[in-house]
Design a protein around this motif. Structure first.
Motif, short mmCIF file in Angstrom:
data_model
loop_
_atom_site.label_atom_id
_atom_site.label_comp_id
_atom_site.label_asym_id
_atom_site.label_seq_id
_atom_site.Cartn_x
_atom_site.Cartn_y
_atom_site.Cartn_z
N THR A 147 0.89 -1.00 0.81
CA THR A 147 0.12 0.30 -0.55
C THR A 147 0.92 1.04 -0.19
O THR A 147 1.93 1.17 -0.03
CB THR A 147 -0.76 0.37 1.24
OG1 THR A 147 -0.59 0.02 2.20
CG2 THR A 147 -1.52 -0.79 0.95
N VAL A 148 0.13 2.34 -0.27
CA VAL A 148 0.98 3.52 -0.04
C VAL A 148 0.69 4.47 1.25
O VAL A 148 -0.26 4.47 1.71
CB VAL A 148 0.40 4.16 -1.43
CG1 VAL A 148 1.20 6.11 -1.15
CG2 VAL A 148 0.20 4.06 -2.62
N VAL A 149 1.87 4.68 2.24
CA VAL A 149 1.08 5.69 3.35
C VAL A 149 1.65 7.26 3.12
O VAL A 149 1.49 7.29 4.56
CB VAL A 149 2.46 4.95 4.16
CG1 VAL A 149 1.65 3.18 4.33
CG2 VAL A 149 3.94 4.89 3.40
N GLN A 165 9.87 4.32 2.92
CA GLN A 165 9.08 4.84 3.24
C GLN A 165 8.35 4.98 2.83
O GLN A 165 7.26 5.80 3.44
CB GLN A 165 10.06 5.95 3.86
CG GLN A 165 11.33 5.82 5.01
CD GLN A 165 12.13 5.09 4.48
OE1 GLN A 165 12.55 5.16 2.98
NE2 GLN A 165 12.93 4.70 4.79
N ASP A 166 7.62 5.26 1.39
CA ASP A 166 6.69 5.69 0.92
C ASP A 166 5.22 4.89 0.49
O ASP A 166 4.24 5.05 0.41
CB ASP A 166 6.65 6.01 -0.65
CG ASP A 166 7.57 7.18 -0.41
OD1 ASP A 166 7.68 7.54 0.13
OD2 ASP A 166 8.26 7.26 -1.81
N LEU A 198 0.50 8.84 -6.47
CA LEU A 198 0.46 8.32 -5.97
C LEU A 198 -0.30 8.74 -3.97
O LEU A 198 -0.07 9.91 -3.70
CB LEU A 198 1.02 6.96 -5.41
CG LEU A 198 1.59 6.61 -6.61
CD1 LEU A 198 3.14 5.56 -6.03
CD2 LEU A 198 1.07 5.85 -7.32
N LYS A 199 -1.36 7.99 -3.96
CA LYS A 199 -2.19 8.59 -2.50
C LYS A 199 -2.19 8.14 -1.45
O LYS A 199 -2.31 6.45 -1.57
CB LYS A 199 -3.18 9.39 -2.99
CG LYS A 199 -3.46 10.45 -3.62
CD LYS A 199 -2.89 11.49 -3.16
CE LYS A 199 -3.51 12.85 -3.88
NZ LYS A 199 -2.87 13.97 -3.72
N PRO A 200 -2.26 8.03 -0.04
CA PRO A 200 -2.06 7.52 1.02
C PRO A 200 -3.27 6.54 1.15
O PRO A 200 -4.12 7.51 0.94
CB PRO A 200 -1.72 8.48 2.23
CG PRO A 200 -1.21 9.48 1.55
CD PRO A 200 -2.09 9.69 0.66
N GLY A 201 -2.93 5.71 1.14
CA GLY A 201 -4.70 4.29 1.92
C GLY A 201 -4.55 4.07 0.54
O GLY A 201 -5.32 2.98 0.65
N SER A 202 -4.50 4.05 -0.29
CA SER A 202 -4.34 2.75 -1.82
C SER A 202 -3.48 2.33 -1.78
O SER A 202 -2.57 1.83 -1.54
CB SER A 202 -4.41 4.12 -3.07
OG SER A 202 -2.87 4.52 -3.12
N MET A 203 -3.64 1.25 -2.62
CA MET A 203 -3.19 -0.14 -2.90
C MET A 203 -2.37 -0.41 -4.20
O MET A 203 -2.86 0.72 -5.27
CB MET A 203 -4.52 -0.83 -3.26
CG MET A 203 -3.64 -2.42 -3.07
SD MET A 203 -5.12 -3.94 -3.64
CE MET A 203 -5.94 -3.58 -5.15
#
Length: 238
Positions: A70-72, A84-85, A117-122
């Motif tokens: 996932t993207v954090v 870290q991403d 890419l956005k946080p919370g996305s797969m």
């Protein structure tokens, strides 16, 4: 006491005894048993079976979970991904969904984000690339589009566009400005690298367009003179 009164009292006592006689328990009315309907019974059994099957499928999906990447945090287009991403999450995946598995996280570190890419996305394999978004032999031209020039179709990375030279204000009398000797409009082929969000207040959208290195200075000159317009190419480039 007179005999007449004795007879009257005895008669009264006998009458009270007769009226106050206790009646035995009343039998309840007979109620005939309802006929059993085979159709209703079959429907009930079918509903119970369907409910059980649904629960079984749900439990199976919960049990068959997959660890994915996932993207954090926010990652811009073209940015190199670091550990870290990225993060890990466990979820039930549809077989048709393409996702980067958690055991392949190392394989995407060092690649570039092909889209924002956005946080919370797969993370999916198509969202990353090893190629630089500006390739060898290309130049990047930032183009500011006013709200009325921004296409309704969302601009995405990799989309083909065409930069068009249009007549400047007051230079259209001859009908030749922006045209080549054969009468065709001067155009430059390009490819969207990134499109920003509309700026607060002005609504201006900045689009980074990759062009051939030889066309970069020309596109920049058109942009400076206010004679450049951007149009979207068809998906096949025609």
């Amino acid at each position: 006491m007179s005999k007449t009164k004795e007879r009257t009292g005895a008669a009264t006592a006998n009458n009270v005894s007769t009226q106050g006689q206790v009646v035995g328990p009343v039998a309840p009315p007979r109620v005939s048993a309802r006929r059993r309907r085979p159709g209703v019974i079959a429907l009930s059994l079918a509903l119970i079976a369907a409910g059980g099957a649904g629960v079984a499928v749900l439990l199976l999906q919960v049990g068959n979970r997959t660890e994915v990447v996932t993207v954090v945090r926010d990652v811009q287009v073209g940015q190199v991904l670091t550990e870290q991403d990225l993060g890990r999450a466990s979820m039930a995946l549809d077989p048709a969904v393409k996702a980067v598995r958690a055991d392949s996280l190392k394989s995407v570190v060092g690649k570039r984000a092909a889209v924002e890419l956005k946080p919370g996305s797969m993370l999916s394999p198509s969202q990353v690339t090893r190629d630089s978004l500006v390739k060898s032999g290309e130049q990047l031209v930032p183009i500011g589009l006013k709200p009325e020039q921004v296409p309704a179709t969302a601009l995405v990375s990799g989309q083909k566009v065409r930069l068009v030279h249009v007549p400047a204000q007051g230079a259209g009398d001859t009908g030749q400005a922006g045209k080549q000797s054969d009468g065709s409009q001067e155009t430059i082929a390009g490819r969207v690298v990134k499109a920003s969000q509309a700026a607060p207040g002005t609504g201006v959208v900045v689009v980074d367009v990759a062009t051939a290195a030889k066309d970069g200075p020309t596109a920049a000159a058109w942009l400076s003179a206010g004679t450049l317009r951007m149009v979207l190419d068809a998906p096949d480039g025609n």
